[in-house]
Design an enzyme around this catalytic site. Structure first.
Site, PDB file in Angstrom:
ATOM      1  CG  HIS A 152      16.772   7.014 -50.747  1.00 15.97           C
ATOM      2  ND1 HIS A 152      18.116   6.995 -50.522  1.00 15.97           N
ATOM      3  CD2 HIS A 152      16.483   5.847 -51.357  1.00 15.97           C
ATOM      4  CE1 HIS A 152      18.623   5.865 -50.987  1.00 15.97           C
ATOM      5  NE2 HIS A 152      17.646   5.154 -51.490  1.00 15.97           N
ATOM      6  CE  LYS A 581      24.949  12.063 -58.597  1.00 15.27           C
ATOM      7  NZ  LYS A 581      26.427  12.154 -58.701  1.00 15.27           N
TER       8      LYS A 581
END
Length: 919
Positions: A152, A581
């Protein structure tokens, strides 16, 4: 750039070696800045350092104003030099801290005061609990613990920088053992050489990393740490247990197989990843076998051998007369030749040393293990047990753990992509013209019917879309890889955004289409599936639906029988980043706990089936980060049971595993935590009242979080202006795009750059926002008695204690004074004031709630070492933040010279290094 210290006397005694190292590295860096950039730049850096220390540590307001004025007046070249100086100081301070952690651990170990994550401590607790060694050995026969490396985009370091830092770390370690002034001077000179190398090395990449680059970066950690330290860790474990254990601790890999949102990952990169991993494994085995042959100079004239060993020696192509009485060497020369042949066959590569003659390659790692065990057995039976234990056993362990594949590579793709592929296959085969319009029940019925039929769906004469062609190529490549490299090379297929049962059935159908399913999946039939279909539940709603989806999936006709026949394993991946999130830290953490508990309960009712939870944790607390030991031990009772996978992502991989000693400590922590969670976790559940309170807190926290992030008009504009999110996308730090779609919507933004950006702006919002409002709402509704319950939860419930501790760490790394500077970047001043005021009010509510629950009036009261480290770093990170803001202001006003952008990007690197787990 030598730092100052205001530690107490007792702290100074304990930490003096740390401060000595930091002072030495700072002085060397300062000398190099003066030498390379000139006296004027050096003086600017020193003035900024002194003012920042005065402002941060002494609350000198005048110093703060002077600092701000000075930074604003810097030219761009001066700003870049200052940013580089403070960035490299952060890197060097990290190396000194890592060295000191190891130093202090050695001191504690010598006193018998073992670290919580050490094997010694784990076994002390296991023995105190009456857990017998044979019980552990038996349980580990079916256990699987796997850290999984991913690529990532938060790893901001270049390989050249990492190599120089590894060299400095090694020199710091050697320095501890040096006595004479001459040796210490030579050591300092060597450090100076590598710091000069750092200063003269470009810190930024010119081009974006390719998937192949990411593969090579990851392989560096195997060479430096995993290949050596994991077998050594097994040896320590076996010493504690006084017996051999199964190879339950293995590495996993996503790089080259994770296609979700990354168009650069294809069947070709999958094959490249597996072949490169295999090459590293086989080269390691060749090196170890060569060294073993060198050491086993045992003569048949002096010691007997088993018949199997004699036969292995006779089968060797080695005909050297000088080794005719050395059967072990002859046998291992033959083994070497066969491994070299395997390397040539599987990877098209040659070993560093040619084999003495051509030989047949091993068909599988199990054949190599058989031959090595013949060597081990012969030594053990003929007065060579010590040689077998110390020299042969580590080689065997490496082959058991790493095989011919090094790490298990996972496949991952988003469910919507599978849906598109299946829809096209069905339409072209004239089975269903509009699959995507079907409701869930109709989809399931159709997919089950097709899984029970033998015929394929593909029509040879049809030219399929690029998407369908590429996706099917990945499945077909996976089948070939398993045939060539073994079943351990690829075991899991992860489905991102799993929302329905049909999402799982679609992947079963695609496996069937590509030869990865044997037999029909239907009632009364017994098929076998090669890849474990692994749903990934990511959003809050997905986590809540996880147990019902898995229950419905396993209840479908033929599914349970098929999965039992395929090994009886069910992996389920839980997404920390996207759930955070979506709903904020508290809600995400609570829903992960609830989902894990519900899944464990479901599979407890299925004897013989193994549930393995796969935790998609990141570096930042808002993405599931934080201390690994505490995170694993705090998992709900009954959810580990020797089975756990967890991702290691971004810059965390470097922080944990670049230094072999640090890497060993972190690997040991994972192993110890898995043992503790399996054998020591309290079986009793928390009181129902705790769950009721947690549920109420979660709902209130989610409302507060979503009210800010998703319901505040203009919040997206605020986020893009008040953080360096747009500039992070230009950093060339990964092959994956920062957003899943070409929009600015928060929903489409990847959770990783979302968290990374808030960390840069020193708000760290994903790791705490909503908690203060939740506590305030609870107390308002239930009265002051709620505080007593919250304090009991903190004291008695590992889940809640870990949640609070991680939040405490996040808040310690935030800095609202700096964050306000970023808010000043927002062009709409009314929007900026409104949003920042909301964040600031929630900050104060959260701090007040933490203090009331824990009784601590300062951050990190439970971890004074980390508290001192953060306090020390703040004065050196702040100039980077201030300069980043200043350059962002200039850049966004149109001053787009290359050096301005470079300064911004280097500052991102420096802040990430200073905060360590921001991504």
């Amino acid at each position: 750039m030598a730092p100052s210290s205001n530690s107490t006397a007792s702290e100074a005694d304990k930490d003096r070696p740390l401060y000595d190292d930091i002072r030495l590295l700072g002085q060397i860096l300062g000398d190099i800045v003066r030498e390379q950039e000139g006296e004027a730049v050096f003086e600017i850096v020193e003035v900024i350092r002194r003012l920042s220390v005065a402002y941060r540590r002494d609350a000198d307001v005048a110093a703060g104003r002077e600092l701000e004025t000075l930074l604003e007046r810097l030219s761009v070249p001066e700003a870049v030099s200052v940013i580089r100086a403070f960035t490299y100081f952060s890197h060097l301070a990290n190396l000194a801290e890592d060295r000191h952690h190891l130093r202090r651990r050695a001191v504690h170990h010598a006193r018998g005061d073992h670290h919580a994550g050490s094997l010694e401590k784990a076994f002390d607790r296991l023995r105190d609990a009456g857990v017998e060694s044979r019980t552990i050995v038996r349980a580990l026969e079916t256990a699987r613990v796997s850290p999984v490396l991913t690529a990532h985009p938060t790893e901001v370091q270049r390989h050249s920088i990492l190599e120089a830092e590894r060299a400095i770390a090694q020199l710091l370690r050697e320095r501890d053992d040096l006595v004479t002034p001459r040796d210490r001077t030579a050591n300092e000179t060597a450090i100076r050489v590598h710091v000069t190398q750092l200063w003269q090395t470009r810190i930024l990449r010119f081009v974006k990393l390719t998937v192949e680059d990411e593969i090579e970066n990851a392989l560096g950690y195997y060479r430096s740490t995993f290949l050596k330290e994991i077998p050594a860790l097994y040896a320590d474990l076996e010493a504690e247990l006084d017996g051999r254990v199964a190879p339950f601790f293995r590495m996993g890999n996503w790089i080259g197989g994770d296609r979700d949102g990354n168009p650069n990952v294809t069947a070709k990169t999958l094959e490249t990843a597996v072949r490169r991993h295999a090459e590293v494994a086989l080269r390691h085995h060749l090196s170890q076998i060569h060294e073993l042959g060198r050491d086993l100079s045992v003569s048949a004239m002096l010691v007997e051998q088993t018949a199997e060993l004699k036969a292995l020696a006779e089968a060797s192509p080695d005909v050297s007369a000088q080794r005719r009485d050395e059967p072990y060497r002859r046998a291992l020369i033959g083994v070497y030749a066969r491994v070299a042949a395997s390397l040539a066959k599987l990877c098209g590569a040659r070993g560093e040393r040619d084999a003495v003659a051509a030989a047949a390659p091993y068909a599988a790692a199990s054949e190599l293990l058989r031959d090595l065990r013949i060597v081990e057995d012969s030594l053990t039976r003929n007065h060579g047990a010590a040689l077998a234990r110390l020299r042969v056993a580590p080689v065997i362990r490496a082959v058991e753990v790493f095989g011919f594949h090094l790490a298990t590579t996972d496949l991952r793709q988003s469910s919507d992509q599978h849906e598109l592929v299946v829809a096209e296959l069905l339409a072209q085969a004239r089975v269903e013209s509009d699959y995507r319009s079907l409701d869930e029940a109709a989809r399931q019925a159709l997919l089950l019917r097709l899984l029970g039929e033998p015929r394929p769906l593909r029509v040879p004469s049809v030219a399929y879309s690029q998407l369908t062609t590429d996706e099917l190529a990945v499945f077909e490549t996976a089948r070939r890889i398993r045939e060539d490299f073994g079943a351990e090379a690829i075991r899991h297929y992860i489905i991102s955004h799993t929302e329905t049962v049909s999402d799982l059935l679609e992947v079963l159908l695609l496996q069937k289409e590509c030869g990865l399913v044997t037999g029909p999946i239907a009632a009364g039939e017994t098929a076998k599936v090669d890849l474990i279909v692994t749903p990934l539940f990511e959003t809050i709603d997905d986590l809540r639906a996880a147990e019902p989806i898995m229950r419905a999936f396993w209840d479908l006709p033929g599914v349970e029988a098929t999965l039992r026949a395929s090994g009886g394993e069910q992996d389920v991946m839980l997404g920390y980043s996207d759930s955070n999130k979506d709903g904020g830290y508290l809600t995400s953490t609570w829903e992960l706990y609830r989902s894990s508990t519900a899944l464990a309960r479901l599979f407890e009712a299925k004897p013989g089936v193994t549930l393995r939870l796969f935790h998609g944790r990141g570096g930042a607390v808002g993405r599931g980060g934080g201390p690994s030991f505490e995170a694993i031990v705090a998992q709900p009772p009954g959810t580990v049971k020797g089975q756990i996978r967890l991702t290691e992502q971004g810059e965390v991989i470097n922080a944990k595993y670049a230094n072999p000693e640090i890497g060993r400590r972190n690997l040991e922590t994972l192993m110890s935590a898995a043992l503790a969670a399996t054998f020591l976790q309290r079986s009793e559940k928390a009181p129902p009242r705790f769950f009721e309170i947690a549920e109420k807190l979660s709902e209130a926290s989610r409302r507060a979080y979503r009210a800010l992030v998703y319901e505040t008009p203009g919040f997206t504009d605020y986020f893009f202006a008040a953080t360096p999110i747009a500039e992070i996308a230009q950093l060339n730090i990964g092959s994956r795009p920062a957003s899943r779609k070409a929009t600015r919507a928060i929903e489409d933004l990847r959770a990783i750059p979302w968290g990374f950006s808030w960390g840069q702006a020193r708000v760290t919002l994903p790791g705490w926002y909503g908690f203060g409002s939740a506590i305030e709402a609870l107390v308002a509704k239930e009265g002051e008695d709620a505080w007593r319950t919250l304090r009991e939860m903190w004291a008695d419930w590992p889940f809640f204690h870990t949640l609070i501790s991680n939040m405490d760490m996040v808040l310690a790394k935030a800095d609202l004074a700096v964050a306000r500077r970023y808010a000043d970047l927002v062009p709409d001043r009314d929007l900026a004031e409104r949003v920042f005021a909301t964040i600031e009010a929630e900050w104060h509510r959260t701090i007040a709630a933490l203090e009331a629950i824990t009784g601590a009036t300062s951050r990190l009261a439970e971890n004074p070492t980390l508290a001192r480290s953060i306090a020390h770093r703040f004065a050196y990170i702040a100039p980077l933040n201030h300069l980043q803001v200043e350059l962002l202001k200039r850049w966004r006003k149109g001053q787009t010279e290359e050096k301005t952008q470079r300064g911004i990007l280097i500052s991102i690197n420096g802040i990430a290094a200073g905060l360590r787990n921001t991504g």
